[in-house]
Write a protein that holds these residues in place. Structure first.
Motif, PDB file in Angstrom:
ATOM      1  N   THR A  80      14.844  39.739 -28.933  1.00 51.08           N
ATOM      2  CA  THR A  80      16.161  39.141 -28.725  1.00 51.08           C
ATOM      3  C   THR A  80      16.313  37.924 -29.620  1.00 51.08           C
ATOM      4  O   THR A  80      15.412  37.079 -29.688  1.00 51.08           O
ATOM      5  CB  THR A  80      16.336  38.715 -27.256  1.00 51.08           C
ATOM      6  N   ASN A  81      17.448  37.816 -30.300  1.00 53.34           N
ATOM      7  CA  ASN A  81      17.717  36.656 -31.153  1.00 53.34           C
ATOM      8  C   ASN A  81      18.077  35.442 -30.297  1.00 53.34           C
ATOM      9  O   ASN A  81      18.902  35.540 -29.378  1.00 53.34           O
ATOM     10  CB  ASN A  81      18.854  36.951 -32.120  1.00 53.34           C
ATOM     11  N   MET A  82      17.486  34.310 -30.639  1.00 54.92           N
ATOM     12  CA  MET A  82      17.758  33.069 -29.913  1.00 54.92           C
ATOM     13  C   MET A  82      17.867  31.917 -30.913  1.00 54.92           C
ATOM     14  O   MET A  82      17.600  32.070 -32.103  1.00 54.92           O
ATOM     15  CB  MET A  82      16.646  32.773 -28.897  1.00 54.92           C
ATOM     16  N   GLN A  83      18.241  30.735 -30.381  1.00 51.82           N
ATOM     17  CA  GLN A  83      18.328  29.516 -31.178  1.00 51.82           C
ATOM     18  C   GLN A  83      17.700  28.384 -30.386  1.00 51.82           C
ATOM     19  O   GLN A  83      17.733  28.384 -29.148  1.00 51.82           O
ATOM     20  CB  GLN A  83      19.790  29.193 -31.499  1.00 51.82           C
ATOM     21  N   VAL A  84      17.084  27.431 -31.099  1.00 46.62           N
ATOM     22  CA  VAL A  84      16.435  26.322 -30.396  1.00 46.62           C
ATOM     23  C   VAL A  84      17.481  25.519 -29.642  1.00 46.62           C
ATOM     24  O   VAL A  84      18.684  25.599 -29.901  1.00 46.62           O
ATOM     25  CB  VAL A  84      15.661  25.425 -31.372  1.00 46.62           C
ATOM     26  N   SER A  85      17.023  24.699 -28.692  1.00 46.90           N
ATOM     27  CA  SER A  85      17.912  23.916 -27.843  1.00 46.90           C
ATOM     28  C   SER A  85      18.769  22.964 -28.673  1.00 46.90           C
ATOM     29  O   SER A  85      18.342  22.440 -29.708  1.00 46.90           O
ATOM     30  CB  SER A  85      17.088  23.119 -26.828  1.00 46.90           C
ATOM     31  N   THR A  86      19.984  22.733 -28.207  1.00 49.21           N
ATOM     32  CA  THR A  86      20.892  21.820 -28.907  1.00 49.21           C
ATOM     33  C   THR A  86      20.355  20.398 -28.931  1.00 49.21           C
ATOM     34  O   THR A  86      20.742  19.603 -29.792  1.00 49.21           O
ATOM     35  CB  THR A  86      22.275  21.836 -28.236  1.00 49.21           C
ATOM     36  N   ARG A  87      19.445  20.064 -28.053  1.00 48.13           N
ATOM     37  CA  ARG A  87      18.919  18.697 -28.025  1.00 48.13           C
ATOM     38  C   ARG A  87      17.898  18.449 -29.130  1.00 48.13           C
ATOM     39  O   ARG A  87      17.546  17.307 -29.397  1.00 48.13           O
ATOM     40  CB  ARG A  87      18.313  18.369 -26.656  1.00 48.13           C
ATOM     41  N   VAL A  88      17.419  19.511 -29.785  1.00 51.21           N
ATOM     42  CA  VAL A  88      16.460  19.322 -30.878  1.00 51.21           C
ATOM     43  C   VAL A  88      16.906  19.978 -32.175  1.00 51.21           C
ATOM     44  O   VAL A  88      16.231  19.828 -33.200  1.00 51.21           O
ATOM     45  CB  VAL A  88      15.067  19.863 -30.485  1.00 51.21           C
ATOM     46  N   ILE A  89      18.019  20.674 -32.158  1.00 49.57           N
ATOM     47  CA  ILE A  89      18.398  21.479 -33.327  1.00 49.57           C
ATOM     48  C   ILE A  89      18.713  20.613 -34.539  1.00 49.57           C
ATOM     49  O   ILE A  89      18.622  21.054 -35.679  1.00 49.57           O
ATOM     50  CB  ILE A  89      19.597  22.399 -32.989  1.00 49.57           C
ATOM     51  N   ASP A  90      19.071  19.348 -34.310  1.00 47.10           N
ATOM     52  CA  ASP A  90      19.412  18.465 -35.423  1.00 47.10           C
ATOM     53  C   ASP A  90      18.210  17.732 -36.004  1.00 47.10           C
ATOM     54  O   ASP A  90      18.367  16.923 -36.927  1.00 47.10           O
ATOM     55  CB  ASP A  90      20.472  17.443 -34.981  1.00 47.10           C
ATOM     56  N   LEU A  91      17.024  17.999 -35.493  1.00 48.57           N
ATOM     57  CA  LEU A  91      15.833  17.388 -36.073  1.00 48.57           C
ATOM     58  C   LEU A  91      15.654  17.877 -37.508  1.00 48.57           C
ATOM     59  O   LEU A  91      16.024  19.008 -37.837  1.00 48.57           O
ATOM     60  CB  LEU A  91      14.598  17.728 -35.236  1.00 48.57           C
ATOM     61  N   PRO A  92      15.090  17.043 -38.384  1.00 43.38           N
ATOM     62  CA  PRO A  92      15.040  17.380 -39.824  1.00 43.38           C
ATOM     63  C   PRO A  92      13.979  18.416 -40.178  1.00 43.38           C
ATOM     64  O   PRO A  92      13.098  18.173 -40.998  1.00 43.38           O
ATOM     65  CB  PRO A  92      14.744  16.023 -40.480  1.00 43.38           C
ATOM     66  N   PHE A  93      14.058  19.577 -39.525  1.00 43.47           N
ATOM     67  CA  PHE A  93      13.188  20.684 -39.881  1.00 43.47           C
ATOM     68  C   PHE A  93      13.961  21.622 -40.807  1.00 43.47           C
ATOM     69  O   PHE A  93      15.188  21.575 -40.894  1.00 43.47           O
ATOM     70  CB  PHE A  93      12.725  21.439 -38.637  1.00 43.47           C
ATOM     71  N   TYR A 133      12.334  24.546 -27.147  1.00 46.83           N
ATOM     72  CA  TYR A 133      12.915  24.585 -25.789  1.00 46.83           C
ATOM     73  C   TYR A 133      14.113  25.527 -25.709  1.00 46.83           C
ATOM     74  O   TYR A 133      15.101  25.260 -25.036  1.00 46.83           O
ATOM     75  CB  TYR A 133      13.323  23.171 -25.342  1.00 46.83           C
ATOM     76  N   TYR A 134      14.005  26.639 -26.432  1.00 47.37           N
ATOM     77  CA  TYR A 134      15.142  27.564 -26.509  1.00 47.37           C
ATOM     78  C   TYR A 134      15.550  28.111 -25.154  1.00 47.37           C
ATOM     79  O   TYR A 134      16.712  28.441 -24.920  1.00 47.37           O
ATOM     80  CB  TYR A 134      14.804  28.720 -27.462  1.00 47.37           C
ATOM     81  N   ASP A 135      14.587  28.236 -24.224  1.00 42.93           N
ATOM     82  CA  ASP A 135      14.883  28.816 -22.914  1.00 42.93           C
ATOM     83  C   ASP A 135      15.151  27.762 -21.848  1.00 42.93           C
ATOM     84  O   ASP A 135      15.384  28.105 -20.682  1.00 42.93           O
ATOM     85  CB  ASP A 135      13.730  29.717 -22.469  1.00 42.93           C
ATOM     86  N   GLY A 136      15.105  26.486 -22.219  1.00 37.47           N
ATOM     87  CA  GLY A 136      15.390  25.407 -21.283  1.00 37.47           C
ATOM     88  C   GLY A 136      14.325  25.192 -20.221  1.00 37.47           C
ATOM     89  O   GLY A 136      14.548  24.442 -19.270  1.00 37.47           O
ATOM     90  N   LYS A 137      13.162  25.826 -20.367  1.00 40.04           N
ATOM     91  CA  LYS A 137      12.133  25.744 -19.322  1.00 40.04           C
ATOM     92  C   LYS A 137      11.083  24.670 -19.599  1.00 40.04           C
ATOM     93  O   LYS A 137      10.326  24.309 -18.708  1.00 40.04           O
ATOM     94  CB  LYS A 137      11.441  27.104 -19.168  1.00 40.04           C
ATOM     95  N   ASN A 138      11.015  24.215 -20.836  1.00 37.17           N
ATOM     96  CA  ASN A 138      10.020  23.206 -21.200  1.00 37.17           C
ATOM     97  C   ASN A 138       8.602  23.668 -20.880  1.00 37.17           C
ATOM     98  O   ASN A 138       7.762  22.885 -20.440  1.00 37.17           O
ATOM     99  CB  ASN A 138      10.318  21.874 -20.505  1.00 37.17           C
ATOM    100  N   GLN A 139       8.367  24.962 -21.075  1.00 37.68           N
ATOM    101  CA  GLN A 139       7.047  25.549 -20.837  1.00 37.68           C
ATOM    102  C   GLN A 139       6.632  26.322 -22.091  1.00 37.68           C
ATOM    103  O   GLN A 139       7.069  27.439 -22.315  1.00 37.68           O
ATOM    104  CB  GLN A 139       7.068  26.479 -19.624  1.00 37.68           C
ATOM    105  N   THR A 140       5.799  25.714 -22.907  1.00 41.59           N
ATOM    106  CA  THR A 140       5.402  26.334 -24.164  1.00 41.59           C
ATOM    107  C   THR A 140       4.531  27.555 -23.915  1.00 41.59           C
ATOM    108  O   THR A 140       3.488  27.454 -23.267  1.00 41.59           O
ATOM    109  CB  THR A 140       4.620  25.345 -25.034  1.00 41.59           C
ATOM    110  N   PRO A 141       4.922  28.716 -24.418  1.00 47.37           N
ATOM    111  CA  PRO A 141       4.101  29.924 -24.216  1.00 47.37           C
ATOM    112  C   PRO A 141       2.903  29.928 -25.149  1.00 47.37           C
ATOM    113  O   PRO A 141       2.892  29.269 -26.194  1.00 47.37           O
ATOM    114  CB  PRO A 141       5.066  31.060 -24.540  1.00 47.37           C
TER     115      PRO A 141
END
Length: 626
Positions: A80-93, A133-141
């Protein structure tokens, strides 16, 4: 005229001519194709590269890296296509780290890469990951990464990381698989493949897993376009050691040119203070069986007249090589594989050296064993053809069909010799439709084949009787027709094959099948196109005949009109022709002599019609022409 990227308007007059219209049409076509042609050109500017932005909605050019990235839909069939959380998407990566593809279903999900150069070549394969944090769970797999049928690495990080391997594939494809180990949903951000020169990194067996690649004495990190192989050279400095640099162009050494270390990397170095000091580096592994492989990259940057910089390189206290550096000439020293829990690197100056040790760049690898062999190639190809032909969707049908054993495809049983073979295939009740796929015949080691309870149609193919290892065949519960090949029936009757055919009402299993059943269908011939073709020919013949008849009739009428005189009486029309008769109405006929008398020998012309001149005439009862 306005020409846009995807549409245009044209005002045209007949005076403009066909040439102008053709020009406008060509311009419009070129305009509409321009974006696609541009993307194609960009894709071709990175030969030997496959660059995938996993989860991206479209292809694009990364202007900073000068690399063309593709969306991943053509390389994977799950996820499934996803995108990182909006709270970190603007980081300079980098841009390609903002998208990702997740795999919530199935234990093993795989990308398939097919480089143009194929097997026998060495590739750098890099997979990048940013949870974000794409899934909002703050649990790194945490999950495992495999290359083809062997373990590569374990991914477990909140930060952006990448795993990299230098690998020579045994086949013309490379499969990168993410394996769910029960510690969260696997995901991936970027997958990249780079073709290397085969003379650079020497791999006697296994593969080289990148641990560190350092641009020493620098604060800058480089990759493509500075590095033609797109290796990532991370900046690294050490406290207490000095950084040296030189902006003079280096001299490329022919013997080491294959490494192609970027000049920007080689023009800086880390150096100890005194000629008697050791340049020592140390790393520790979590595994005592780790086998290390190290590549040292040197360039002399400061040599003056009468100076000497001669260095001895040691790995785990074993001397690898002694080298005297020449000004601005790159040298690479590769260590032999060394096993151990820790890695000690030491560079020291020889007794006659006047300058202290330095090091420009360093690459450290783990030698990764590749103990598993992939499924026998014909079996592998046959299973993927069956998967495509019937559109089989099963969570386990990813990666290699047989290897590793714990991830083998459902419905299969495999032998586990040096080259695993498929010995049993069960596709009962799998929704198969259409003819029995010919690729099944390539499964020459299959002992048991179950295709029952599907919607298979057509005849029972004779190749099933030619499969050398087949002992059990179930075709029951389908819609097969025609007759069973005599070769199959013979194997059935002599006991060498257990055959199940019930549940096929249109299938004849006896020796006395109706002719309609036993006649084989001629491949490539369809009656519908024949009927259509004949009908078209007949229609053309009929139209031609009608056209000829119309032309003949018209000429007869024109010839008759040329030799005909028309006389009108009281609104009725009469015709005088070569027959010498005149018909004035349904019940009135006159000879030519009577017509001459009535018109006073065609004395007075009163008009002209479609059939000739019109004369004044008078009947015996006094009726006059009008």
């Amino acid at each position: 005229m306005y020409i846009g990227k995807r549409h245009f308007s044209v005002f045209w007059t007949p005076k403009m001519g066909r040439s102008v219209l053709l020009l406008l049409w060509c311009v419009s076509i070129a305009s509409s194709l321009a974006p696609g042609l541009k993307l194609l050109a960009l894709a071709q500017q990175n030969p030997g590269f496959i660059s995938i932005d996993c989860g991206a909605p479209n292809d694009y050019l990364d202007d900073d890296l000068d690399i063309y990235y593709k969306a991943d839909a053509e390389f994977v069939d799950s996820g499934t296509n996803m995108q990182v959380s909006t709270r970190v998407i603007d980081l300079p990566f980098q841009h390609q780290s903002k998208n990702l593809r997740t795999f919530p279903n199935g234990t093993r999900n795989c990308y398939t890469l097919t480089p143009d150069e194929g097997r026998g070549n060495t590739y750098l394969v890099r997979a990048s990951f940013w949870y974000g944090y794409y899934d909002g769970k703050n649990q790194t797999p945490a999950f495992d990464l495999h290359i083809d049928v062997n373990y590569w690495s374990t991914v477990d990080s909140t930060s952006w990381i990448y795993e990299e391997i230098i690998y020579t594939p045994p086949r013309d494809y490379i499969q990168v698989c993410l394996v769910n180990t029960g510690s969260g949903v696997p995901f991936i951000s970027t997958l990249e493949l780079r073709l290397l020169d085969n003379s650079t990194y020497q791999i006697n067996s296994g593969a080289l897993v990148t641990m560190w690649r350092f641009n020493l004495g620098s604060i800058d990190t480089y990759r493509h376009p500075q590095d033609v192989y797109d290796r990532i050279w991370a900046n690294k400095t050490y406290e207490g050691w000095s950084s040296v640099s030189n902006t003079t162009a280096i001299v490329t050494s022919i013997s080491n040119d294959a490494y192609k270390v970027p000049p920007e990397v080689l023009m800086t170095a880390t150096q100890v203070q005194n000629v008697t000091d050791l340049l020592s580096l140390f790393w520790k592994s979590e595994n005592s069986t780790t086998v290390w492989s190290v590549y040292f990259h040197f360039v002399e940057l400061q040599l003056q007249e009468n100076d000497i910089r001669e260095l001895t390189v040691n790995v785990l206290n074993e001397s690898v090589k002694t080298v005297m550096l020449e000004n601005l000439k790159p040298v690479t020293i590769a260590s032999f594989p060394i096993a151990g829990l820790s890695l000690d690197l030491t560079i020291k100056a020889t007794d006659r050296s006047t300058l202290p040790p330095l090091l420009n760049a360093l690459e450290i690898f783990h030698v990764s064993p590749l103990p598993n062999s992939p499924t026998f190639l014909d079996d592998f190809n046959a299973m993927y053809d069956i998967k495509r032909t019937y559109g089989v969707i099963r969570a386990s049908w990813q990666g290699d069909p047989c290897v590793p054993m714990q991830y083998s495809w459902s419905g299969l049983h495999c032998s586990h010799d040096s080259s695993p073979r498929i010995v049993s295939l069960n596709l009962s009740s799998s929704g198969l439709k259409g003819l029995i796929a010919t690729s099944i015949s390539n499964l020459t080691a299959v002992v048991s084949l179950d295709l029952s309870n599907n919607s298979l149609t057509g005849s029972v193919p004779d190749f099933l009787a030619q499969m050398p290892s087949l002992e059990v065949l179930s075709l029951s519960g389908n819609d097969l027709n025609g007759s069973v090949p005599q070769t199959l029936l013979k194997k059935w009757t002599d006991g060498s094959l257990r055959l199940s055919l019930d549940g096929n009402p249109n299938l004849c299993q006896s020796d006395n099948c109706p002719t309609s059943n036993v006649q084989p269908k001629k491949k490539g011939i369809s009656i519908a196109p024949i009927i259509a073709s004949v009908a078209a020919v007949l229609a053309l013949i009929l139209l031609g005949a009608l056209a000829v008849l119309w032309i003949i009739k018209r000429r007869q009428i024109q010839n008759a009109a040329a030799n005909t005189t028309t006389t009108t009486f009281g609104g009725s029309t009469g015709t005088q022709g070569s027959t010498g008769t005149l018909r004035l109405s349904k019940n009135q006929h006159f000879t030519s002599t009577e017509v001459a008398r009535i018109t006073d020998n065609f004395r007075t012309v009163i008009g002209e019609g479609g059939f000739g001149k019109v004369y004044f005439g008078r009947l015996d009862n006094g009726t006059k022409s009008q």
